[in-house]
Enzyme design. Structure first.
Site, mmCIF file in Angstrom:
data_model
loop_
_atom_site.group_PDB
_atom_site.id
_atom_site.type_symbol
_atom_site.label_atom_id
_atom_site.label_comp_id
_atom_site.label_asym_id
_atom_site.label_seq_id
_atom_site.Cartn_x
_atom_site.Cartn_y
_atom_site.Cartn_z
ATOM 1 N N TYR A 83 -39.297 -84.333 31.833
ATOM 2 C CA TYR A 83 -39.588 -83.910 33.338
ATOM 3 C C TYR A 83 -39.869 -82.239 33.075
ATOM 4 C CZ TYR A 83 -38.099 -83.133 38.267
ATOM 5 O OH TYR A 83 -38.270 -82.910 39.512
ATOM 6 N N LYS A 111 -42.749 -86.979 33.501
ATOM 7 C CA LYS A 111 -42.788 -86.715 34.769
ATOM 8 C C LYS A 111 -43.457 -85.373 35.088
ATOM 9 C CE LYS A 111 -40.409 -86.317 38.995
ATOM 10 N NZ LYS A 111 -38.864 -86.190 39.628
#
Length: 242
Positions: A83, A111
């Site tokens: 992320y 992400k």
């Protein structure tokens, strides 16, 4: 949340969905040993995959990111999604770093919320099909898909899940025009959902829909009345009953 609350929340989600869909547990920390422990505990209660944010405040170098993510990915036998959200953490995962981490057998996805499409294009060119790349910004779903992205890990989908799925499904089914139209149709709502610090607006929206209360824990506080009213109007405009 405390660690115990976080693990209880993941356990509740796992039991609620009952294997109908995978549960991806957020289990990151700027303390690598703590992140590993959260990952292990998340797996124990049934998480199918893990979303691990870059370290915040102490940040680290690109080499530090490689070593940290490798240590976490080595510690559990579940898919890891990296992320990257530099606006919150102060550190960006560079394309060349992704290329190295993509070789790890447990690192399956990214992400990406850096908002820099030049960097994103470079990353996708380097990693190819080795990892799935998901938009971390709801206002950039279609642009990410157009570069080869696999979908979105979304705030908007809490409020309009069906329509967020349709943005992606339309694109993958070849109806790019409808996908782009939906992206733009929901742009004002997306902007309102990010008009204050996330997750304040989305919790306010869910409270308006009757899904929860709008109670916040410090340092988060409720939205100002003018922002709350704008959010309510945006929700009504897309057909939500609030």
């Amino acid at each position: 949340m405390t660690d115990a609350e976080q693990i209880d929340t993941i356990k509740f989600a796992v039991e609620k969905v009952a294997k109908r869909i995978p549960v991806i547990a957020g289990a990151g920390s700027n303390n690598t040993a703590h992140a590993i422990e959260l990952c292990k505990e998340s797996v124990k209660v049934g998480a199918d995959a893990l979303l691990v944010v870059t370290p915040y405040y102490n940040k680290t170098s690109q080499n530090g990111l490689i070593q940290m993510y490798t240590a976490i990915a080595d510690s559990v036998d579940k898919p890891i999604i990296l992320y990257n959200v530099p606006s919150r953490t102060g550190v960006n995962i560079e394309p060349q770093t992704y290329a190295i981490l993509a070789k790890h057998p447990n690192i399956y996805g990214i992400k990406e919320a850096n908002g820099n499409f030049s960097k994103i294009a470079e990353t996708i060119a380097l990693v190819g099909d080795e990892v799935a790349i998901y938009s971390g910004n709801d206002d950039q779903i279609v642009p990410m898909l157009s570069l080869g992205g696999s979908g979105v890990i979304s705030v908007l989908s809490n409020v309009v899940p069906k329509e967020t799925v349709e943005i992606c499904d339309s694109f993958f089914n070849g109806d790019v025009k409808n996908s782009a139209k939906l992206q733009l149709d929901y742009l004002n709502l997306i902007n309102c959902l990010f008009s204050d610090v996330n997750p304040i607006p989305v919790k306010e929206a869910m409270a308006m829909l009757g899904a929860c209360t709008n109670e916040m824990r410090l340092p988060l506080v409720p939205m100002a009345d003018n922002k709350k009213e704008a959010l309510k109007e945006a929700m009504i405009k897309v057909g939500l009953k609030v």
